[in-house]
Design an enzyme around this catalytic site. Structure first.
Site, PDB file in Angstrom:
ATOM      1  CG  ASP A   1      99.048  -7.035 -14.204  1.00 12.81           C
ATOM      2  OD1 ASP A   1      99.371  -6.498 -12.920  1.00 12.81           O
ATOM      3  OD2 ASP A   1     100.027  -6.492 -15.118  1.00 12.81           O
TER       4      ASP A   1
ATOM      5  CD  GLU B   1     104.517  -5.175 -12.040  1.00 14.08           C
ATOM      6  OE1 GLU B   1     105.761  -4.896 -11.882  1.00 14.08           O
ATOM      7  OE2 GLU B   1     104.632  -6.151 -12.598  1.00 14.08           O
TER       8      GLU B   1
HETATM    9 ZN    ZN Z   1     105.152  -8.998 -10.752  1.00 18.00          ZN
END
Ligand code: ZN
Length: 420
Positions: A97, A162
């Site tokens: 992401d 994340e």
């Molecule tokens: Zn990162």
């Protein structure tokens, strides 16, 4: 030619491959639902294919259910290549992401179409964290291509979510598949570092994000006596909160910066027009706290300061923690992952790397909380989350070489190219 030299030679020829890989990944926009995206699906489909090309012994897509995402889940990919021994595995964890581009007028090019400028590749996600995905992948591809045997088993983990908390990413993975990882495995998270590639991050500070809502009374700007200006309260409070730095002033040279930090960040819009006195102001501070202190003590101190300012200015102030994470036990500076990484960095770059602590927080904290020593390392100019985010091709190449040393468990060449 030694094994390492053969592999390094292949990696040196990867410029075009790196550019194509970055173009493919950048155009597959992976924004989480909190960032108004639909998740990491397109990127995961592409990466599954790329992982399959290297014929892993084990390959699995672990789906974290999330109704908000397309297909109803967030994808986490785990691939493993066994070695001819039963020793430890080197794991490299990267994330798919990205964060939104932010104000598009600050970008010189389309964030989702890479632009190549000599050694620079510019685009959203190229550094954070496609650099890590690509260097860990190409190190393995180079070894596979030369048909040299791996020195230890290699695992690549490419996670979702994340940037917005890891609930559907590494946190999910570790809660269900903690058994993938052994305590003596070497776990590397290429998601933070310095421009020399000499910082091996082993410790993080605790995090606390606080929201302050200052309430007064709105009125016409020509008659301030009829209201209570909340912006005075916000301004005064922001300055007073600066005193947290003195109150919690310990320093520890392992960390960069060595002290705790308390920074005012997001300010919400109050009124749209100039001739009204605002009756409500909302701002946030971001605190990064040395593990010597308890997060609760910072919160209590901030509440005390807010209560004092509220009393002085006859306003009401609400203090709310919006995020908190206590620092995980640091990875010992003497742990094997730190030691072999430092050896490999020395072999490839000729530089001494050293273990350090940072403001946090990376996903490595989840490994550490699960009792797995992990090191955060990569070579990077510091551009993640900025407009015109870029990575340097030479850094991806050098990082791939460092990881190749770990995959082969060979460190036998110094930076002058001589065999040792
Ligand atoms: Zn990162």
């Amino acid at each position: 030619m030694s094994d390492l030299e053969k592999v390094f030679k292949v990696i040196d020829g990867y410029r075009d491959e790196i550019i194509q890989f970055q173009a493919d990944l950048t155009s597959r926009v992976a924004l989480g639902p909190e960032n108004e995206g639909t998740g990491e699906h397109d990127k995961a489909v592409y990466l599954m294919k790329r992982l399959e090309e290297l014929k892993p012994d084990f390959l699995k897509e672990i789906k974290a259910p999330d109704e908000r995402a397309r297909e109803g889940y967030r994808p986490n990919l785990v691939a493993k290549w066994e070695a001819g021994n039963t020793g430890s595995t080197v794991w490299v964890l990267s994330h798919m992401d990205v964060v939104p581009p932010g104000d598009l007028s600050l970008w010189d090019s389309d964030p989702y179409q890479i632009k190549v400028d000599d050694d620079k590749i510019i685009g959203r996600g190229v550094e954070d964290n496609q650099h890590g995905i690509i260097s860990s992948y190409l190190a393995l591809k180079a070894i596979k291509g030369t048909e040299i045997a791996l020195g230890r088993a290699v695992g690549l983990v490419i996670v979702a979510d994340e940037e917005t908390g890891s609930k559907y990413g590494l946190d999910y993975l570790l809660k269900r598949h903690r058994d993938f990882f052994k305590h003596d495995d070497l776990i590397i998270v290429p998601d933070g570092g310095n421009d020399q590639g000499t910082m091996i991050e082993v410790a993080e500070k605790s995090m606390l994000w606080l929201k302050f809502t200052v309430t007064g009374q709105q009125c016409h700007a020509s008659t301030p006596e009829k209201g209570k200006n909340s912006l005075y309260g916000a301004a005064k409070l922001i300055l007073e909160l600066g005193k947290l730095k003195d109150e919690f002033g310990l320093t520890d040279e392992l960390y960069s910066p060595p002290s705790s930090t308390f920074e005012p960040t997001k300010m919400e819009a109050n009124i749209p027009n100039i001739n009204t006195i605002p009756g409500r102001d909302v701002f946030h501070i971001d605190c990064r706290i040395l593990p010597d202190y308890h997060v609760d003590d910072i919160l209590a101190a901030a509440e005390q300061i807010a209560a004092r300012v509220a009393k002085e200015l006859d306003l009401s102030i609400l203090v709310e923690p919006v995020y908190r994470q206590e620092a995980a036990t640091p990875t010992p500076a003497s742990s094997p992952v730190v030691e072999v990484l430092a050896r490999a960095i020395k072999a490839v770059k000729g530089l001494e790397a050293k273990p350090m602590g940072i403001g946090g927080g990376t996903v490595a904290a989840f490994f550490r909380q699960a009792g797995l020593p992990a090191a955060v390392w990569m070579t990077m100019p510091n551009t993640p989350h900025q407009p015109n985010e870029y990575c340097l091709i030479q850094n991806i190449i050098s990082d791939a070489k460092v990881l190749a040393c770990l995959y082969l468990d060979q460190y036998g060449m110094d930076h002058t190219g001589e065999d040792k």
